[in-house]
Design an enzyme around this catalytic site. Structure first.
Site, mmCIF file in Angstrom:
data_model
loop_
_atom_site.group_PDB
_atom_site.id
_atom_site.type_symbol
_atom_site.label_atom_id
_atom_site.label_comp_id
_atom_site.label_asym_id
_atom_site.label_seq_id
_atom_site.Cartn_x
_atom_site.Cartn_y
_atom_site.Cartn_z
ATOM 1 N N PHE A 43 7.164 -16.900 16.629
ATOM 2 C CA PHE A 43 8.007 -17.885 15.954
ATOM 3 C C PHE A 43 7.330 -18.275 14.648
ATOM 4 O O PHE A 43 6.222 -18.800 14.637
ATOM 5 C CB PHE A 43 8.264 -19.116 16.821
ATOM 6 C CG PHE A 43 9.393 -19.932 16.286
ATOM 7 C CD1 PHE A 43 10.717 -19.608 16.581
ATOM 8 C CD2 PHE A 43 9.152 -21.007 15.443
ATOM 9 C CE1 PHE A 43 11.777 -20.332 16.062
ATOM 10 C CE2 PHE A 43 10.209 -21.752 14.909
ATOM 11 C CZ PHE A 43 11.512 -21.406 15.221
ATOM 12 N N GLU B 145 19.185 -14.314 3.550
ATOM 13 C CA GLU B 145 18.747 -14.958 4.803
ATOM 14 C C GLU B 145 17.241 -15.136 4.781
ATOM 15 O O GLU B 145 16.528 -14.341 4.161
ATOM 16 C CB GLU B 145 19.093 -14.037 5.986
ATOM 17 C CG GLU B 145 20.351 -14.421 6.737
ATOM 18 C CD GLU B 145 20.133 -15.541 7.751
ATOM 19 O OE1 GLU B 145 19.265 -16.409 7.516
ATOM 20 O OE2 GLU B 145 20.837 -15.552 8.762
ATOM 21 N N ASP B 146 16.755 -16.130 5.493
ATOM 22 C CA ASP B 146 15.308 -16.260 5.664
ATOM 23 C C ASP B 146 14.808 -15.259 6.698
ATOM 24 O O ASP B 146 13.831 -14.555 6.487
ATOM 25 C CB ASP B 146 14.933 -17.701 6.060
ATOM 26 C CG ASP B 146 15.729 -18.240 7.246
ATOM 27 O OD1 ASP B 146 16.691 -17.570 7.700
ATOM 28 O OD2 ASP B 146 15.401 -19.340 7.733
ATOM 29 N N ASP C 172 16.991 -12.711 13.497
ATOM 30 C CA ASP C 172 16.380 -12.699 14.825
ATOM 31 C C ASP C 172 17.394 -12.132 15.816
ATOM 32 O O ASP C 172 17.437 -10.929 16.051
ATOM 33 C CB ASP C 172 15.937 -14.127 15.168
ATOM 34 C CG ASP C 172 15.249 -14.227 16.509
ATOM 35 O OD1 ASP C 172 14.812 -13.197 17.036
ATOM 36 O OD2 ASP C 172 15.142 -15.353 17.047
HETATM 37 P P1 IMP Z 1 19.576 -15.448 14.345
HETATM 38 O O1 IMP Z 1 20.935 -16.110 14.262
HETATM 39 O O2 IMP Z 1 19.017 -15.500 15.748
HETATM 40 O O3 IMP Z 1 19.518 -14.066 13.744
HETATM 41 O O4 IMP Z 1 18.560 -16.321 13.553
HETATM 42 C C1 IMP Z 1 18.841 -16.705 12.285
HETATM 43 C C2 IMP Z 1 18.328 -18.092 12.020
HETATM 44 O O5 IMP Z 1 17.539 -18.612 13.079
HETATM 45 C C3 IMP Z 1 17.431 -18.048 10.820
HETATM 46 O O6 IMP Z 1 18.169 -18.249 9.641
HETATM 47 C C4 IMP Z 1 16.459 -19.170 11.107
HETATM 48 O O7 IMP Z 1 16.955 -20.396 10.618
HETATM 49 C C5 IMP Z 1 16.370 -19.222 12.611
HETATM 50 N N1 IMP Z 1 15.190 -18.469 13.113
HETATM 51 C C6 IMP Z 1 15.160 -17.289 13.770
HETATM 52 N N2 IMP Z 1 13.893 -16.899 14.053
HETATM 53 C C7 IMP Z 1 13.097 -17.865 13.549
HETATM 54 C C8 IMP Z 1 11.655 -18.028 13.488
HETATM 55 O O8 IMP Z 1 10.836 -17.209 13.939
HETATM 56 N N3 IMP Z 1 11.227 -19.165 12.869
HETATM 57 C C9 IMP Z 1 12.072 -20.094 12.331
HETATM 58 N N4 IMP Z 1 13.396 -19.968 12.341
HETATM 59 C C10 IMP Z 1 13.916 -18.867 12.956
HETATM 60 MG MG MG Z 2 16.228 -22.928 11.062
#
Ligand code: IMP
Ligand code: MG
Length: 182
Positions: free
Chosen positions: A161, A109-110, A113
Site C-alpha cells: 500500500f 490516474e495516480d 489497483d
Molecule cells: P482501483 O479502483 O482499485 O484501481 O484503485 C484506484 C484508486 O484507489 C486510486 O486512484 C487510489 O486513490 C486508490 N488506491 C489504490 N491502491 C492504492 C495504494 O496502494 N495507495 C493509495 N491509494 C491506492
Molecule cells: Mg485515494
C-alpha cells in the site's frame, strides 16, 4: 523526511520504506511528458483529465513536462475511505463540464489497483465521444486485465500500500514529495 519518521499531522501509521524518491519520480515524470508530447501533435486539442484527489501532484508535474498545447480538468471518483482495499463501490462525484466531444482525452490516474475506478469512469467518458481516450497512470499494480488499460505507466508498483506524492491513507501522507509504503 525519511521512512519511519513521524510528527504532528502525519497520522498514526509509520512508513515501512521509501519506494520511489522525489528524484526517481521527477526523472520518470519528465520521460512520460516527452513520450506523451511525442504521441500527439500540436493540433490535437489534448484534454488532460486528472482523477482527484490522488493525481493532483502528478498532474501538476506532468503537464509542465508536456510541451504541446493542452487543457486541464479533473474528475472526482472515490472508493476507498480509510481502508487498504478497494470497496468496489466507486462513486463519480464530479464530472467535468468541459466539452469532451472531439477532444483527445488523456485520463491521468495516480495508481491502478483493482481497476474498479477506471471501469466506472471510462464508459461515461466514451459516451461523450472523445476523438481518442488514453490513460496515463503513475503507478500500476498489474493485478487485473483491463479492457482499456494504461498506455503510459510511470512505475510497475509492488504489492504494497503506497502513500505520498498525492496518494493517501485516510487522507494522511498525500503531501510527501516521495512515495513510501505502509
Ligand atoms: P482501483 O479502483 O482499485 O484501481 O484503485 C484506484 C484508486 O484507489 C486510486 O486512484 C487510489 O486513490 C486508490 N488506491 C489504490 N491502491 C492504492 C495504494 O496502494 N495507495 C493509495 N491509494 C491506492
Ligand atoms: Mg485515494
Amino acid at each position: 523526511m525519511t521512512a519511519g519518521e513521524s510528527g504532528p499531522g502525519w497520522g498514526r501509521r509509520r512508513l515501512r520504506r521509501v519506494v520511489y524518491t522525489a528524484d526517481d519520480i521527477r526523472r520518470r515524470v519528465t520521460e512520460l511528458g516527452r513520450e506523451i508530447a511525442g504521441a500527439y501533435g500540436p493540433e490535437d486539442c489534448v484534454l488532460v483529465l486528472g482523477m482527484l484527489k490522488g493525481s493532483f501532484i502528478f498532474v501538476a508535474d506532468l503537464v509542465r513536462e508536456i510541451s504541446i498545447p493542452l487543457h486541464v480538468d479533473f474528475l472526482v471518483a472515490a472508493s476507498y475511505g480509510k481502508r487498504l482495499a478497494s470497496s468496489g463501490d466507486v462513486r463519480l462525484l464530479y464530472n467535468p463540464r468541459t466539452s469532451v466531444a472531439g477532444r483527445n482525452v488523456l485520463l491521468v490516474e495516480d495508481i491502478i489497483d483493482s481497476g474498479n475506478t477506471l471501469r466506472r469512469v471510462i464508459p461515461p467518458l466514451l459516451g461523450r465521444n472523445p476523438a481518442s481516450l488514453e490513460i496515463c497512470t503513475l503507478l500500476h499494480k498489474r493485478r487485473v486485465r483491463l479492457g482499456k488499460d494504461a498506455r503510459w505507466v510511470g512505475f510497475e508498483a509492488p504489492e504494497e500500500f503506497l502513500v505520498g506524492y498525492g496518494l493517501d491513507f485516510g487522507e494522511d501522507f498525500r503531501h510527501l514529495p516521495y512515495i513510501g509504503s505502509l
